[in-house]
Write a protein that holds these residues in place. Structure first.
Motif, PDB file in Angstrom:
ATOM      1  N   PHE A 108       0.815  -1.222   0.000  1.00  0.00           N
ATOM      2  CA  PHE A 108       0.000   0.000   0.000  1.00  0.00           C
ATOM      3  C   PHE A 108       0.843   1.264   0.000  1.00  0.00           C
ATOM      4  O   PHE A 108       0.496   2.239   0.634  1.00  0.00           O
ATOM      5  CB  PHE A 108      -0.909   0.067   1.228  1.00  0.00           C
ATOM      6  CG  PHE A 108      -1.823  -1.095   1.367  1.00  0.00           C
ATOM      7  CD1 PHE A 108      -2.890  -1.244   0.520  1.00  0.00           C
ATOM      8  CD2 PHE A 108      -1.624  -2.020   2.364  1.00  0.00           C
ATOM      9  CE1 PHE A 108      -3.746  -2.307   0.662  1.00  0.00           C
ATOM     10  CE2 PHE A 108      -2.474  -3.091   2.511  1.00  0.00           C
ATOM     11  CZ  PHE A 108      -3.540  -3.235   1.655  1.00  0.00           C
ATOM     12  N   PHE A 143       5.917   1.729   8.958  1.00  0.00           N
ATOM     13  CA  PHE A 143       4.802   2.621   8.686  1.00  0.00           C
ATOM     14  C   PHE A 143       4.705   3.801   9.637  1.00  0.00           C
ATOM     15  O   PHE A 143       4.041   4.773   9.330  1.00  0.00           O
ATOM     16  CB  PHE A 143       3.493   1.843   8.631  1.00  0.00           C
ATOM     17  CG  PHE A 143       3.396   1.066   7.362  1.00  0.00           C
ATOM     18  CD1 PHE A 143       3.074   1.694   6.190  1.00  0.00           C
ATOM     19  CD2 PHE A 143       3.706  -0.280   7.326  1.00  0.00           C
ATOM     20  CE1 PHE A 143       3.028   1.006   4.995  1.00  0.00           C
ATOM     21  CE2 PHE A 143       3.668  -0.980   6.145  1.00  0.00           C
ATOM     22  CZ  PHE A 143       3.324  -0.334   4.970  1.00  0.00           C
ATOM     23  N   LEU A 182      -5.412  -9.746   4.706  1.00  0.00           N
ATOM     24  CA  LEU A 182      -4.368  -9.610   3.696  1.00  0.00           C
ATOM     25  C   LEU A 182      -4.653  -8.348   2.864  1.00  0.00           C
ATOM     26  O   LEU A 182      -5.741  -7.789   2.946  1.00  0.00           O
ATOM     27  CB  LEU A 182      -4.355 -10.868   2.813  1.00  0.00           C
ATOM     28  CG  LEU A 182      -3.926 -12.132   3.565  1.00  0.00           C
ATOM     29  CD1 LEU A 182      -4.095 -13.354   2.701  1.00  0.00           C
ATOM     30  CD2 LEU A 182      -2.491 -12.006   4.029  1.00  0.00           C
ATOM     31  N   PRO A 183      -3.663  -7.897   2.079  1.00  0.00           N
ATOM     32  CA  PRO A 183      -3.856  -6.644   1.325  1.00  0.00           C
ATOM     33  C   PRO A 183      -5.189  -6.506   0.575  1.00  0.00           C
ATOM     34  O   PRO A 183      -5.819  -5.460   0.691  1.00  0.00           O
ATOM     35  CB  PRO A 183      -2.663  -6.637   0.375  1.00  0.00           C
ATOM     36  CG  PRO A 183      -1.608  -7.361   1.106  1.00  0.00           C
ATOM     37  CD  PRO A 183      -2.292  -8.394   1.946  1.00  0.00           C
ATOM     38  N   LEU A 202      -0.081   5.064  -2.888  1.00  0.00           N
ATOM     39  CA  LEU A 202      -1.481   4.945  -3.305  1.00  0.00           C
ATOM     40  C   LEU A 202      -2.028   6.243  -3.885  1.00  0.00           C
ATOM     41  O   LEU A 202      -2.892   6.210  -4.750  1.00  0.00           O
ATOM     42  CB  LEU A 202      -2.349   4.545  -2.115  1.00  0.00           C
ATOM     43  CG  LEU A 202      -2.365   3.063  -1.797  1.00  0.00           C
ATOM     44  CD1 LEU A 202      -3.281   2.813  -0.634  1.00  0.00           C
ATOM     45  CD2 LEU A 202      -2.838   2.281  -2.995  1.00  0.00           C
ATOM     46  N   LEU A 225     -11.046   1.517  -5.713  1.00  0.00           N
ATOM     47  CA  LEU A 225     -10.539   0.698  -4.617  1.00  0.00           C
ATOM     48  C   LEU A 225     -10.934  -0.758  -4.806  1.00  0.00           C
ATOM     49  O   LEU A 225     -10.145  -1.664  -4.547  1.00  0.00           O
ATOM     50  CB  LEU A 225     -11.070   1.218  -3.285  1.00  0.00           C
ATOM     51  CG  LEU A 225     -10.319   2.408  -2.732  1.00  0.00           C
ATOM     52  CD1 LEU A 225     -11.073   3.024  -1.594  1.00  0.00           C
ATOM     53  CD2 LEU A 225      -8.944   1.963  -2.264  1.00  0.00           C
ATOM     54  N   LEU A 263      -4.576   1.824   4.847  1.00  0.00           N
ATOM     55  CA  LEU A 263      -4.809   0.452   4.411  1.00  0.00           C
ATOM     56  C   LEU A 263      -3.756  -0.493   4.966  1.00  0.00           C
ATOM     57  O   LEU A 263      -4.044  -1.641   5.267  1.00  0.00           O
ATOM     58  CB  LEU A 263      -4.798   0.394   2.892  1.00  0.00           C
ATOM     59  CG  LEU A 263      -6.022   1.046   2.265  1.00  0.00           C
ATOM     60  CD1 LEU A 263      -5.796   1.292   0.800  1.00  0.00           C
ATOM     61  CD2 LEU A 263      -7.229   0.167   2.464  1.00  0.00           C
ATOM     62  N   ALA A 264      -2.533   0.020   5.123  1.00  0.00           N
ATOM     63  CA  ALA A 264      -1.443  -0.901   5.431  1.00  0.00           C
ATOM     64  C   ALA A 264      -1.516  -1.441   6.850  1.00  0.00           C
ATOM     65  O   ALA A 264      -1.179  -2.589   7.090  1.00  0.00           O
ATOM     66  CB  ALA A 264      -0.109  -0.203   5.205  1.00  0.00           C
ATOM     67  N   SER A 314      -5.103  -6.775  -6.514  1.00  0.00           N
ATOM     68  CA  SER A 314      -4.224  -7.210  -5.437  1.00  0.00           C
ATOM     69  C   SER A 314      -4.394  -8.701  -5.165  1.00  0.00           C
ATOM     70  O   SER A 314      -3.433  -9.419  -4.894  1.00  0.00           O
ATOM     71  CB  SER A 314      -4.530  -6.365  -4.206  1.00  0.00           C
ATOM     72  OG  SER A 314      -4.037  -6.950  -3.060  1.00  0.00           O
ATOM     73  N   MET A 373      -4.186   7.628   2.496  1.00  0.00           N
ATOM     74  CA  MET A 373      -4.642   6.260   2.246  1.00  0.00           C
ATOM     75  C   MET A 373      -3.593   5.212   2.599  1.00  0.00           C
ATOM     76  O   MET A 373      -3.938   4.120   3.012  1.00  0.00           O
ATOM     77  CB  MET A 373      -4.956   6.092   0.760  1.00  0.00           C
ATOM     78  CG  MET A 373      -5.941   7.079   0.279  1.00  0.00           C
ATOM     79  SD  MET A 373      -7.528   6.623   0.849  1.00  0.00           S
ATOM     80  CE  MET A 373      -7.877   5.355  -0.293  1.00  0.00           C
ATOM     81  N   CYS A 374      -2.317   5.554   2.415  1.00  0.00           N
ATOM     82  CA  CYS A 374      -1.299   4.504   2.533  1.00  0.00           C
ATOM     83  C   CYS A 374      -1.283   3.888   3.922  1.00  0.00           C
ATOM     84  O   CYS A 374      -1.447   2.676   4.053  1.00  0.00           O
ATOM     85  CB  CYS A 374       0.061   5.041   2.149  1.00  0.00           C
ATOM     86  SG  CYS A 374       0.032   5.978   0.631  1.00  0.00           S
ATOM     87  N   GLY A 398      -8.042  -5.047   2.532  1.00  0.00           N
ATOM     88  CA  GLY A 398      -7.973  -3.623   2.830  1.00  0.00           C
ATOM     89  C   GLY A 398      -8.623  -2.803   1.746  1.00  0.00           C
ATOM     90  O   GLY A 398      -9.471  -1.954   2.013  1.00  0.00           O
ATOM     91  N   PHE A 399      -8.246  -3.094   0.493  1.00  0.00           N
ATOM     92  CA  PHE A 399      -8.823  -2.354  -0.628  1.00  0.00           C
ATOM     93  C   PHE A 399     -10.329  -2.547  -0.675  1.00  0.00           C
ATOM     94  O   PHE A 399     -11.092  -1.585  -0.806  1.00  0.00           O
ATOM     95  CB  PHE A 399      -8.224  -2.845  -1.949  1.00  0.00           C
ATOM     96  CG  PHE A 399      -6.848  -2.335  -2.233  1.00  0.00           C
ATOM     97  CD1 PHE A 399      -6.611  -0.991  -2.404  1.00  0.00           C
ATOM     98  CD2 PHE A 399      -5.780  -3.211  -2.361  1.00  0.00           C
ATOM     99  CE1 PHE A 399      -5.344  -0.518  -2.692  1.00  0.00           C
ATOM    100  CE2 PHE A 399      -4.511  -2.750  -2.644  1.00  0.00           C
ATOM    101  CZ  PHE A 399      -4.294  -1.409  -2.810  1.00  0.00           C
TER     102      PHE A 399
END
Lengths: 193, 215
Positions: free
Chosen positions: A22, B105, B179-180, A25, A173, B33-34, A180, B29-30, B183-184
């Motif tokens: 991420f 992060f 998992l990623p 983004l 998204l 979500l992370a 993803s 956003m980074c 998040g999205f």
């Protein structure tokens, strides 16, 4: 050599900066409307990443061993001045390219993928060559994700079937989520071999 | 130029819902979500961001008359980076486990576009009192968004909330959610819900207005 290839492929596909970590983004969601601009932005970002990786290595090896708490501040100052410097250099050497990149060039400073790259490389203790490979892989991965996303968004725009409510960031998204998920498939690339 | 009338309460409240940094302005956003794969991580990250935003808004707003316009962005970044370093070392000292999970992060709060955006758009132009209220509201909205996303993902992904199991043994964790891709997808769906609520609310207000005209 195997190690370098592993670092490159890992940053490119398995641990893709955008789709798995991420990072970056804002440009990923903001600029991925058109294929052409995303390709250019991807290339410019890769370039800054490579320079940053080299600078970060020098800083880590010669300066920051004496003052680790200055890491963050010195990295961000280096990135900001590198971007500024590259901007001036490109303006002087190739005005056409400068015009084509436009506003995206200064905006690279606030792209978290760049600072993330410097911090990851430091945390993992990469040497000079490893750091360089990592930067190339991460840059290529960023470009790849941006291009894929731009392609999908251009196609979606053509259909005109998307309801008003979903359009914009929400849809982007969800598309990114599916992308993803597809990239998660690459995770088996190394454990199997 | 006439100074815009400011209402402290309005400046505070707008960040929570009407101009929520995540759901409406889609900034920052980074980290959003992370690190939201568990509610605990989301809270630590949200609180760290809260501290950095409020402290740098206070600092920059009090220094606004001394900062030359040409170098303002670099100065903002250096001030923000200083507070982030403080937050980073504080978390390392008090919550080593959380620091390990959040990893790179926390330093990345520096490039959270929400923080720089607030300095440029608000703190550098208005008196200290309002700048702090605005920062508290915005950071509160960010924390709220982090918590919402983190809780949804943790409940669906592991069946717990703040490590407390919520379901019986029969629960099959939906691993994708932590998992990623999860998040999205979750943020996409939350945004969708947010758009829907805003639209319905607008329609309702309009309906009330027309009914009133009829009377």
């Amino acid at each position: 050599m195997d190690n370098l290839i592993w670092i490159f492929v890992s940053a490119l596909l398995v641990n893709n900066f955008v789709l798995a970590y991420f990072l970056g983004l804002c440009p990923f969601l903001g600029v991925s409307g058109r294929l052409e601009t995303s390709l250019r932005l991807g290339m410019a970002t890769t370039f800054v990443m490579v320079i940053t990786a080299i600078c970060a290595w020098f800083l880590n090896t010669y300066v920051l061993i004496h003052a680790p708490y200055l890491r963050l501040i010195s990295f961000i100052v280096v990135i900001a001045s590198t971007v500024q410097f590259i901007e001036m250099a490109i303006k002087k050497l190739s005005p056409a390219l400068f015009k084509a990149l436009g506003i995206y060039l200064p905006l690279i400073t606030t792209n978290c993928a760049i600072l993330g790259l410097a911090i990851f490389a430091t945390n993992r203790g990469y040497g000079f060559l490893e750091g360089l490979t990592f930067a190339l892989g991460a840059g290529a991965g960023f470009t790849l994700a941006l291009i894929l996303m731009a392609g999908i968004r251009e196609e979606i725009e053509k259909t005109k079937d998307v309801p008003d409510l979903v359009q914009g960031t929400a849809m982007n998204l969800i598309v990114a989520g599916i992308l993803s998920m597809a990239f998660m498939g690459f995770a088996g690339l190394f454990s199997a071999g | 130029m006439k100074q815009k009338e400011l209402d402290g309460y309005q400046e505070f409240v707008k960040g929570i819902w009407r101009e929520n940094p995540v759901f409406v302005q889609v900034l920052g956003m980074c980290p959003m979500l992370a690190v939201t794969n568990s509610a605990m991580n989301a809270v630590v990250m949200g609180v760290a961001t809260f501290f950095v935003l409020v402290a740098s808004s206070f600092m920059i707003s009090s220094l606004q008359h001394w900062i030359p316009r040409q170098v303002r962005i670099s100065l903002y970044i250096v001030i923000i980076a200083t507070f982030v370093t403080l937050a980073d070392y504080t978390i390392l000292a008090t919550l080593p486990a959380a620091h390990k999970q959040l990893g790179a992060f926390i330093p990345l709060i520096v490039v959270n576009c929400m923080i720089l955006g607030r300095q440029e758009a608000f703190a550098s132009r208005f008196p200290v009192k309002y700048a702090v209220l605005d920062a508290v509201g915005m950071a509160g909205g960010f924390l709220f968004a982090m918590l919402a996303l983190g809780s949804v993902r943790e409940i669906l992904g592991t069946g717990t909330l703040f490590d407390i199991p919520l379901f019986g043994k029969g629960f099959e964790p939906w691993v994708t959610m932590i998992l990623p891709p999860g998040g999205f997808l979750t943020l996409g769906l939350i945004l969708l819900f947010f758009n829907w609520v805003t639209k319905k609310r607008g329609e309702f207000l309009q309906q009330v207005a027309t009914e009133r005209e009829g009377l």
